[in-house]
Enzyme design. Structure first.
Site, PDB file in Angstrom:
ATOM      1  N   SER A 168       0.852  -1.195   0.000  1.00  9.93           N
ATOM      2  CA  SER A 168       0.000   0.000   0.000  1.00  9.93           C
ATOM      3  C   SER A 168       0.884   1.240   0.000  1.00  9.93           C
ATOM      4  O   SER A 168       2.108   1.144   0.085  1.00  9.93           O
ATOM      5  CB  SER A 168      -0.915   0.001   1.223  1.00  9.93           C
ATOM      6  OG  SER A 168      -0.147   0.264   2.386  1.00  9.93           O
ATOM      7  N   LYS A 169       0.229   2.382  -0.065  1.00  8.42           N
ATOM      8  CA  LYS A 169       0.941   3.655  -0.190  1.00  8.42           C
ATOM      9  C   LYS A 169       1.997   3.848   0.893  1.00  8.42           C
ATOM     10  O   LYS A 169       3.041   4.433   0.661  1.00  8.42           O
ATOM     11  CB  LYS A 169      -0.067   4.814  -0.110  1.00  8.42           C
ATOM     12  CG  LYS A 169      -0.806   5.048  -1.407  1.00  8.42           C
ATOM     13  CD  LYS A 169      -1.118   6.529  -1.560  1.00  8.42           C
ATOM     14  CE  LYS A 169      -1.700   6.911  -2.882  1.00  8.42           C
ATOM     15  NZ  LYS A 169      -2.153   5.887  -3.776  1.00  8.42           N
ATOM     16  N   ARG A 170       1.697   3.348   2.091  1.00  6.91           N
ATOM     17  CA  ARG A 170       2.654   3.607   3.173  1.00  6.91           C
ATOM     18  C   ARG A 170       3.987   2.878   2.963  1.00  6.91           C
ATOM     19  O   ARG A 170       4.968   3.169   3.619  1.00  6.91           O
ATOM     20  CB  ARG A 170       2.039   3.269   4.534  1.00  6.91           C
ATOM     21  CG  ARG A 170       1.956   1.816   4.844  1.00  6.91           C
ATOM     22  CD  ARG A 170       1.089   1.544   6.059  1.00  6.91           C
ATOM     23  NE  ARG A 170       0.594   0.196   6.010  1.00  6.91           N
ATOM     24  CZ  ARG A 170       1.301  -0.862   6.415  1.00  6.91           C
ATOM     25  NH1 ARG A 170       2.484  -0.710   6.920  1.00  6.91           N
ATOM     26  NH2 ARG A 170       0.788  -2.077   6.310  1.00  6.91           N
TER      27      ARG A 170
ATOM     28  N   GLY B 150       5.627   3.179   0.280  1.00  7.55           N
ATOM     29  CA  GLY B 150       6.382   3.993  -0.686  1.00  7.55           C
ATOM     30  C   GLY B 150       5.828   3.833  -2.089  1.00  7.55           C
ATOM     31  O   GLY B 150       4.639   3.552  -2.267  1.00  7.55           O
TER      32      GLY B 150
END
Ligand code: GLU
Length: 475
Positions: free
Chosen positions: A248-250, A252
């Protein structure tokens, strides 16, 4: 029977990548595309691209372009022009008509509100949706009444997806519903479109993310209803983040474009992606032709792969080391320009040599930009506070003497090294007494290589000019 020349070999492998342009090209999708290409090349087959743009609300032209650009940047290139799914809706309706004609599908005239109620009931009773119209005569419906078309799925028995990676995955047919294949407005549904397209494109191997494993069972039933041969399936485990959680986005970057912006070379990312869930022994770096020779989809591992930034950086560093200096110079310059660094023609001329000098230490082209910035700065350089603090009177006088000495030197690394050492000796001090200040004066505080290399890569005039500037700036 021998086939006549030019007749397509019925055993030729055809793979495809089928992205929906509802978002950008994700790293997981890029790996799926790469595996499809590798398998096609490994088998001497064909790799095709299909843009699944049937979701008209969420599909955009911009995303189509991003996907095409991302694939071409990564060097994953289909062997034919892309097929656009939405444009094939008539053909999908034809397939539905064939299913109606052979009894593989039926018209469901249940009004929408009742369909919703039936769905709720089915869920509450833990069974799948079947319409009463399955067994009713369509002539009982008022002429022209709105309806959907449903697959007439088998009521019992099993559907086995013989997956090249997962093995045999068994689905109970009583758990597979009578899937809608054509909506009331006459638009085909997703699973129907995929089957008709894969069949018409001659796809023999469907290699895709394992979030589509359940669809494989439903699609198998549609193939059977149409009397078509079911292709081989290979469902790839997803890519997870370094912590093992779903990517996911977290974690990177996720979009291929972001990896390009982070300074990865496409061939390095390709090599890295090939090793996400597949590998060839301990081989870390391999060429495209090696990957093509070695890759077999059945060797993809069952467990989800984890994105490992340190490994990616390491691989990228190896590729940067091998990359052509002119190409790296261009990529580096683009990073500088993106950062708003103004580069004079004179400084630009020094860049290729500096790139060649520092590239060993760079893991990305962003780092290559960091490591070459010193050479691109324009005189007079703004000195960082650390260098300013180092330029006390004694050091300034010393640098002035060193400058005079250097003027007479040959401008080559070994000669300059000798000069610097001899100077330190003549002054009766260690190089540490003036080296850091000299480096700061030459680089403006940016990272720079050893002193002699820095002097050479700047060139005599620029290097001496920078020393002069600093000596006259700081009083
Ligand atoms: N369009 C689907 C997706 O983007 C892929 C469908 C398939 O590969 O069969 O997830």
């Amino acid at each position: 029977m021998a086939l006549s020349p030019g007749f397509p070999d019925p055993m030729t492998v055809v793979t495809r990548f089928a992205p929906s342009p509802t978002g950008s090209l994700h790293i997981g999708g890029a790996r799926t595309a790469l595996f499809n290409q590798l398998y096609a090349r490994h088998t001497g087959g064909k790799f095709l691209l299909r843009i699944e743009d049937t979701d008209r609300e969420r599909s955009t032209e911009a995303n189509v372009q991003i996907i095409l650009d991302g694939l071409s940047w990564l060097g994953v290139t289909p062997d034919a022009e892309p097929v656009f799914q939405f444009a094939r809706a008539d053909r999908h309706r034809e397939a539905v008509a064939a299913m109606l004609a052979n009894g593989g599908a039926y018209r469901d005239f249940t009004p929408p509100a009742e369909q919703d109620a039936e769905r709720e009931r089915a869920r509450a009773e833990g069974r799948v949706v079947r319409s009463a119209w399955r067994d009713r005569d369509p002539s009982e419906a008022p002429p022209g009444a709105p309806h959907v078309v449903r697959l007439k799925a088998p009521l019992d028995g099993e559907t086995v997806v013989d997956d090249l990676i997962k093995g045999q995955v068994t689905f109970q047919n009583r758990e597979l519903d009578d899937l809608v294949v054509l909506r009331t407005d006459g638009s085909p549904t997703y699973n129907l479109a995929v089957v008709a397209d894969d069949h018409d494109m001659g796809v023999t191997h469907v290699i895709r993310g394992d979030d589509h494993l359940n669809n494989a069972a439903r699609q198998s039933l549609i193939y059977q209803a149409l009397g078509w041969e079911v292709p081989a399936f290979a469902h790839l485990p997803l890519i997870h983040g370094p912590d093992g959680a779903k990517l996911s986005k977290r974690h990177g970057a996720q979009a291929v474009g972001e990896f390009a912006d982070l300074g990865y070379l496409p061939e390095a990312l390709r090599n890295y992606l090939a090793r996400l869930g597949w590998g060839h022994g301990d081989d870390e770096i391999f060429s495209d032709s090696q990957a093509e020779a070695w890759f077999d989809v059945k060797d993809v591992v069952k467990a989800p792969a984890r994105l490992d930034w340190a490994k990616l950086n390491h691989i990228n560093q190896q590729y940067i080391r091998e990359a052509d200096n002119d190409r790296l110079t261009e990529l580096t310059l683009a990073v500088h320009q993106g950062r708003g660094v103004q580069v004079s023609a004179d400084r630009l001329a020094s860049l290729p040599a500096v790139v060649a000098l520092v590239k060993e230490g760079a893991q990305t082209t962003l780092q290559l930009a960091d490591l070459t910035l010193f050479a691109l700065k324009s005189r007079p350089l703004a000195l960082d506070s650390k260098t300013q603090a180092q330029l006390g009177e004694e050091t300034r006088e010393r640098l002035a003497r060193l400058r005079d000495r250097l003027t007479a030197s040959k401008w080559e690394v070994p000669a300059l090294e000798v000069e610097i050492r001899a100077f330190a000796e003549a002054e009766g001090i260690g190089i540490g007494k003036f080296g850091p200040a000299l480096r700061g004066v030459l680089s403006g505080g940016a990272p720079a290589p050893d002193l002699a290399s820095t002097l050479v890569s700047l060139g005599r005039e620029e290097a001496l000019g920078r020393i002069d500037d600093a000596l006259s700036q700081v009083q």
